[in-house]
Design a protein around this motif. Structure first.
Motif, mmCIF file in Angstrom:
data_model
loop_
_atom_site.group_PDB
_atom_site.id
_atom_site.type_symbol
_atom_site.label_atom_id
_atom_site.label_comp_id
_atom_site.label_asym_id
_atom_site.label_seq_id
_atom_site.Cartn_x
_atom_site.Cartn_y
_atom_site.Cartn_z
ATOM 1 N N GLY A 412 0.812 -1.221 0.000
ATOM 2 C CA GLY A 412 0.000 0.000 0.000
ATOM 3 C C GLY A 412 0.839 1.262 0.000
ATOM 4 N N ALA A 413 0.175 2.395 0.163
ATOM 5 C CA ALA A 413 0.859 3.693 0.179
ATOM 6 C C ALA A 413 0.059 4.629 1.068
ATOM 7 N N GLN A 414 0.659 5.729 1.426
ATOM 8 C CA GLN A 414 -0.001 6.700 2.288
ATOM 9 C C GLN A 414 -0.070 8.057 1.605
ATOM 10 N N ALA A 415 -1.082 8.836 1.979
ATOM 11 C CA ALA A 415 -1.185 10.216 1.510
ATOM 12 C C ALA A 415 -1.422 11.121 2.717
ATOM 13 N N GLY A 416 -0.558 10.955 3.715
ATOM 14 C CA GLY A 416 -0.586 11.847 4.866
ATOM 15 C C GLY A 416 0.089 13.161 4.508
ATOM 16 N N LYS A 417 0.194 14.035 5.483
ATOM 17 C CA LYS A 417 0.773 15.364 5.251
ATOM 18 C C LYS A 417 2.198 15.251 4.700
ATOM 19 N N ALA A 418 2.966 14.312 5.251
ATOM 20 C CA ALA A 418 4.360 14.161 4.825
ATOM 21 C C ALA A 418 4.437 13.714 3.372
ATOM 22 N N GLU A 419 3.513 12.834 2.976
ATOM 23 C CA GLU A 419 3.558 12.340 1.596
ATOM 24 C C GLU A 419 3.038 13.386 0.609
ATOM 25 N N ILE A 420 1.986 14.095 0.970
ATOM 26 C CA ILE A 420 1.489 15.140 0.070
ATOM 27 C C ILE A 420 2.556 16.229 -0.073
ATOM 28 N N GLY A 421 3.177 16.575 1.056
ATOM 29 C CA GLY A 421 4.382 17.420 1.001
ATOM 30 C C GLY A 421 4.174 18.827 0.470
#
Lengths: 516, 516
Positions: A412-421
């Motif tokens: 899987g993958a994440q789209a948290g704040k760090a990933e959205i960047g």
């Protein structure tokens, strides 16, 4: 050991060691969960009709069962048995009781705890191509498979974490049949700590294998029988026939608490009805008959439901794989497996005669059918050519790349704040700029992407300078390198000594010929 | 015309004509619905965060917009515009109004009614590889693409029903740039009746193309503008730049009621953030900016949302395709498209330098990402090599086989009483018998299975006798045969005469050089 978390972590730490610790990805290839949405080919009421028709088939049309002991077990459970025709007519109550007692979750004990896995709906396990009489590679050509081929495929299977089980790979044809199971079992005990496979070719061979495994793993009889430490694959003789070694295998494995993977191998239009619905109904009936035999032998014995159904080419009668009908058959079998609630196997595969684009496309097409069908075990997922007559060294390397990529998707993958960047990437770079040096990139460049072992991203000029090698030829270098670097997992030398002694003694006593 | 219902019906009627009428399958490849379950890579709240971050990006960071007319349109709608830096800062209300006015369903009018299709969430349209400067095949090698290559690819695209749209294929480099659009438009009007493509290389070329299409189709200005008769593809210059021809294309196509397919082409770790979440957030922001420009030009103008996002190899910076990150990027874009409710495009593709196993596996892996992402249009679904630098004749044939098989899955299957076949199949065949002659088989053998144009099911011996040709070399024979048998759809000769006159007149007047 490609795909092993710790290895990958080490390999990728290089440049980023000075920066912030690189975010780690969960790339455990050993215990996968299927992340793909399930696809249904038939509405639920039609699946229920197929199940009902399978029950009716078992009760009214019956199954020919060549092993007297199996007929006795069915008769004892109340099935009508005609000893003259060897036909067994199995009532639905008997089948339903067997389905109820079959375990919904099977803990598979390998040679090392990090190799253990669980088979249940939702888990995902891959096996390379299995059971072929021939082996092929670009350097040595196509030939009857030998002991050396068996050992080399075993090492390749061990190498890739994405193969969680050992498959029967190729037949080592230069090893005499009464000694072959010693050879393959010793190899599986010495060269890998993954979950091993034993053929069902009569009780003497099977008991030898169980004993060898117990010696090598240091298991008492009770410990061995308390869990699944090995498995066999049971093919029915479609339509509606269960031969002697297969029925005996179901009984032997069930009686000793070991796992049978039941696989009617049904080709639509040949040994099975021409329709997906008809072929899978037949396959379902046969699988239920075999499953019932395991539960009549020992209620709760580990048994894996399964199917392997594709179509023939109606012009030539030749088997085809990776076709739309194969894909739909996997989907239908998955619906029936969920109807039962049981773990189940399906299969990819290819009819191509070499490791070419057809082979790649068929195998991957069949693979996606299995994945979207929610198959628990996917057999023949790598290396299988000619509809199973050959396993290819190069194809095994090529397909392993695809399976690794599937395993990456499992993480899987994440789209948290760090990933959205927004702060670490988007707002750092001017219009028409590049992100090579953004904070987010610097933090992650060493770990963000899957690193292929085969696929080549060089541009045309560089690739040409390097010799214009296609994936097939590059794969030769990959498998040779894996074999030359191979290190077997550590073994207990006392146990291995005892295993060698056992084999020497049994060999001197004449071995154990296969039964039929 | 492979995949055409009537053709297939005819072709298969042979032997079964005496028996009961063969059950027909719905194998209409021209108007497909995506039958695959949708996969989500991120939870809904993270998708909402990505959308919010994209809106924030447009409002706070802005987009560099090189075309003054586009800046005027944005300013008129209330966007803050800095004329010195050419930056446009677009408030969320402007974007949200544009999303609201963009059509959720787009009727695409081809040259013949049976070639029409609708773009909306749930529909499925394929295009072959597009926009390559080079062409390659096994006989003529890799070369700068020529007019002849363009024409040949156009014929191949027309041949396969599974390609519902004409793609920009290859650049005919031996045709001068100020006349190239005459060449490609004339070819699209004369050799195919599928939905055509025009490049956006400045208003003069675009207006020429619109006029040529109106002449060839016999459309008045009002009729032309009342529906989508052609499309263009708009790539942003990531990050956050909209250049002159692209912005002009958005305006020209929208103003005339024609369709723009918006495609930020973002490579994770290069022109886009290294993460799937960051790259798709950027792509989403850019797509929204471009989409907004179409709606500011003409509310309700047909516009297709889109993305094409994959990763680079961080060791070399080279683009990679058909990777796990590419797959996940398609899934994320699909979630955002559904968030908007708009039809959208994604892309398969391969980084391989030849039509080999890598090329097949990458393309199909990317394809499944698009299919499970619910992409409405899948571009580069066949033939695309070297990350878009070359289109291969053989790969186009090989990939078309996969797409045909996907189209077969769109048709679904049934498990009614006739298909399960208890009476016509299961009960007709004895244990260990075969179904070659069962009633059900006799009724269906001519229509039940997909018939491949490339895949070969011959056994190893027969295949060897026939010359041991791999799929790649067999594909050469396939495309040559298609080209030699090609028949263009009928054209109105008066209109074609008028088209030729128009082209001659415009050519004499100096043509229309591309603008930048």
């Amino acid at each position: 050991m490609i795909g092993q978390t710790s290895e990958r972590g080490r390999r990728r730490r290089g440049r980023s060691a000075e920066a912030a610790p690189a975010p780690s990805r969960d790339v455990n290839y050993r215990q996968l969960k299927n992340p793909f949405p399930l696809m249904e080919v038939f509405p639920a009421d039609q699946i229920a009709d197929m199940h009902e028709t399978a029950l009716r088939t078992l009760q009214e049309l019956g199954v020919k069962c060549l092993l007297p002991e199996a007929r006795r077990l069915f008769a004892k459970a109340g099935a009508r048995v005609d000893q003259d025709t060897e036909m067994v007519f199995i009532g639905r109550d008997i089948v339903e009781a067997a389905v109820a007692s079959a375990p919904k979750s099977i803990a598979c004990h390998a040679g090392a705890r990090h190799r253990d896995f669980t088979l249940e709906l939702g888990s995902l396990v891959f096996q390379p191509g299995a059971g072929a009489p021939n082996a092929t590679d670009l350097e040595r050509g196509r030939r009857p498979a030998s002991g050396q081929d068996y050992l080399e495929f075993l090492k390749l299977t061990h190498h890739f974490d994405v193969f969680q089980m050992i498959s029967p790979q190729v037949e080592p044809q230069n090893v005499p049949t009464h000694l072959r199971h010693y050879f393959t079992t010793q190899a599986q005990m010495e060269l890998t700590d993954k979950f091993p496979f034993f053929f069902s070719r009569g009780t003497p061979q099977v008991m030898d294998c169980f004993e060898m495994l117990s010696i090598a793993r240091g298991l008492s009889d009770d410990e061995f029988q308390a869990g699944a430490h090995c498995y066999t694959i049971i093919n029915t003789n479609s339509p509606r026939t269960l031969d002697i070694p297969m029925a005996q295998g179901l009984i032997d494995f069930a009686r000793n608490g070991q796992m049978s993977i039941i696989t009617p191998f049904t080709l639509m239009g040949a040994m099975a009805p021409i329709t997906v619905a008809g072929a899978i109904t037949l396959s379902h009936a046969e699988a239920l008959a075999a499953l019932t035999l395991t539960q009549l032998t020992k209620p709760g014995a580990p048994v894996c439901y399964g199917t392997f159904t594709s179509n023939v080419d109606m012009k030539s009668g030749a088997p085809a794989f990776g076709t739309p009908s194969h894909f739909q058959a996997s989907l239908a079998a998955g619906q029936l497996a969920r109807h039962l609630g049981l773990p189940w196997r399906s299969a990819a595969g290819s009819a191509s005669n070499i490791n070419d684009v057809q082979a790649a496309n068929e195998n991957q097409f069949g693979l996606w059918g299995c994945l979207m069908a929610g198959a628990t075990v996917i057999i023949h997922s790598a290396g299988w050519l000619e509809g199973g007559l050959t396993v290819s060294f190069e194809k095994m390397i090529c397909d392993a790349e695809v399976l690794n990529m599937v395993a990456e998707l499992c993480a899987g993958a994440q789209a948290g704040k760090a990933e959205i960047g927004f702060d670490t990437a988007l707002s750092e770079v001017e219009p028409s700029g590049h992100f090579f040096a953004s904070s987010q990139t610097m933090e992650r460049y060493n770990t963000e992407f899957y690193e292929p072992h085969l696929h080549d991203y060089a541009n045309f000029g560089t690739w040409t300078e390097r010799g214009s090698m296609d994936a097939n030829h590059r794969a030769t270098a990959v498998w040779k390198s894996i074999l030359s670097d191979f290190k077997a997992p550590s073994c207990d030398s006392d146990r291995m000594g005892a295993l060698h002694e056992f084999i020497a003694r049994r060999t001197a006593a004449g071995g154990a010929p296969p039964e039929s």
